[in-house]
Design an enzyme around this catalytic site. Structure first.
Site, mmCIF file in Angstrom:
data_model
loop_
_atom_site.group_PDB
_atom_site.id
_atom_site.type_symbol
_atom_site.label_atom_id
_atom_site.label_comp_id
_atom_site.label_asym_id
_atom_site.label_seq_id
_atom_site.Cartn_x
_atom_site.Cartn_y
_atom_site.Cartn_z
ATOM 1 N N THR A 211 0.839 -1.189 0.000
ATOM 2 C CA THR A 211 0.000 0.000 0.000
ATOM 3 C C THR A 211 0.877 1.243 0.000
ATOM 4 O O THR A 211 2.075 1.162 -0.301
ATOM 5 C CB THR A 211 -1.008 -0.036 1.181
ATOM 6 N N ASN A 212 0.314 2.398 0.306
ATOM 7 C CA ASN A 212 1.107 3.634 0.313
ATOM 8 C C ASN A 212 0.660 4.506 1.477
ATOM 9 O O ASN A 212 -0.217 4.114 2.255
ATOM 10 C CB ASN A 212 0.960 4.353 -1.031
ATOM 11 N N ARG A 213 1.208 5.690 1.583
ATOM 12 C CA ARG A 213 1.001 6.490 2.787
ATOM 13 C C ARG A 213 -0.261 7.358 2.757
ATOM 14 O O ARG A 213 -0.496 8.144 3.658
ATOM 15 C CB ARG A 213 2.230 7.376 3.028
#
Ligand code: CTP
Length: 403
Positions: A211-213
């Site tokens: 995933t990402n931030r």
């Protein structure tokens, strides 16, 4: 753009329930948002709270039974009822609900409500047994049929010691319902906005994902700003801890592929698509059905590209004309303007919101953002550090300017 509550006149009725302490907070929130809040306390409410508490937070007189029979005589209830743009009764007891359902006007609150010509919103608060009683349910049904907006009750611990539905919902939730009600008829009325939020999750195996931030905060703020301006909002969101905006249709997705499907479906008849989501650019070639075990050694993840959703919709837009407006975000760590400009053109956008993701005080996870709004036509707008809500309002302002 002003918030939908500003300048509105609200008649806030409070009845005898321990949940009344939350009503003072509600009165304060509505007043701070610019509403004129007239409070009526029933006789039983006076057992729990003093009118002075409400007067102190609203800066206006709080009314009691004495005002019905007092100096100003019979006109008070007519005036209060007639001036109101919303009658909000929070908390409403089983008894007041019964009175309203049957047109019984035996105190200042029920008389003023009967004399009003505006929407009625109620937030029930009572013991679980009283709420579940067929008489209460029948009264609730009657009020709903007549168009009353019922907020709650929530489930949880009740003053009676029971657990179940009967708790008055929190003031913030009632406030959000009031804001949604007053936002209808705004300048974006009848326009469908599809907004995406959050980072996608690309599964590796049953327990792991890439995933990402992205927190989804900017997308949620855009959804709220569009709702405030009167739009019909569909929010396509990945797993988020944020409270969904009241009034938005929520579609939950997890992966880039699921987001693509939902966006394609929803934007067919949309006025605008605002892609605030951080969509994964790469996904594992294959999701392992079993958990990858340590003993099998360090795995090598093979990735493939995901489709660029915005670009695909940009291509569809040039054929079908829908969605009418396409807005993207550009997350850049270098050459902010040049890279954003390129994305604006290649993805066939009407507006791109460029942000420098390396800034410490803005961007991912935090509540603030510093962005440059680059429209297809016209001048770019370089905004200072603002809250994500303020950034969202600026984006909606630009869209309103296209009308
Ligand atoms: N976007 C999308 N589908 C993808 C990737 C991105 O719809 N698979 C959208 C994002 O929601 C955003 C815009 O495209 O509105 C730009 O995303 P960004 O990550 O800044 O750029 P990319 O196009 O992915 O290019 P790069 O990562 O190389 O900067």
């Amino acid at each position: 753009m002003k918030n939908p509550i500003e300048g509105r006149t609200i008649l806030l009725g409070v009845t005898g329930s321990i949940a009344i302490y939350k009503a003072a907070d509600l009165a304060s929130k509505l007043t701070q948002a610019g509403a004129k809040v007239d409070v009526i306390l029933t006789e039983k409410a006076l057992h729990f709270m003093n009118p002075l508490t409400f007067q102190s937070v609203t800066g206006r007189k709080a009314y009691t039974e004495d005002d019905l029979w007092g100096g100003e005589g019979h006109v008070v209830h007519i005036e209060l009822g007639r001036a109101a743009e919303l009658v909000l009764i929070a908390p409403i007891s089983a008894n007041t609900m019964a009175s309203l359902a049957h047109g019984i006007a035996d105190n200042l609150l029920t008389v003023a409500t009967l004399a009003s010509h505006c929407p009625l919103m109620i937030a029930p608060a009572m013991d679980g047994g009283m709420f579940a009683n067929p008489a209460t349910q029948a009264n609730l049904h009657i009020l709903k049929e007549r168009g009353a907006i019922v907020v709650g009750p929530a489930e949880g611990h009740l003053a009676s010691g029971l657990t179940g539905p009967g708790r008055m919902v929190e003031p913030a939730e009632i406030f959000d319902n009031v804001r949604f009600l007053f936002s209808r008829g705004g300048p974006l009325q009848g326009k469908k906005f599809v907004i995406t939020a959050g980072g996608t999750r690309e599964p590796i195996d049953p327990v792991r994902f890439i995933t990402n931030r992205s927190s989804g905060k900017q997308g949620y703020a855009v959804a709220q700003a569009a709702l405030n301006a009167g739009a019909d909002v569909t929010l396509i969101t990945t797993n988020s801890e944020l409270t969904p905006p009241v009034g938005a249709v929520i579609k939950s997705v997890e992966t880039a592929a699921e987001m693509q499907k939902a966006v394609e479906e929803e934007s067919k008849d949309a006025y605008a698509l605002i892609m605030a989501a951080a969509v994964a650019d790469f996904t594992p070639i294959q999701e392992q059905t079993q958990k990858i075990k340590k003993e099998t050694g360090i795995p090598v993840l093979e990735l493939r590209s995901t489709p660029d959703i915005l670009k695909l919709i940009g291509e569809k837009k040039s054929i079908t004309g829908f969605p009418k407006k396409l807005i993207g975000f550009a997350a850049e760590s270098q050459d902010l303007i040049a890279n954003a400009q390129r994305k604006l053109e290649t993805k066939n956008l009407d507006l791109i919101v460029a942000n420098n993701i390396l800034a410490k005080d803005a961007g991912f996870e935090v509540d603030n953002n510093r962005v440059v709004l680059i429209p297809k036509k016209g001048e770019s707008i370089s905004l200072p550090l603002l809250s994500k809500q303020e950034v969202a309002e600026k984006i909606i302002e630009v869209i309103l300017g296209w009308e």
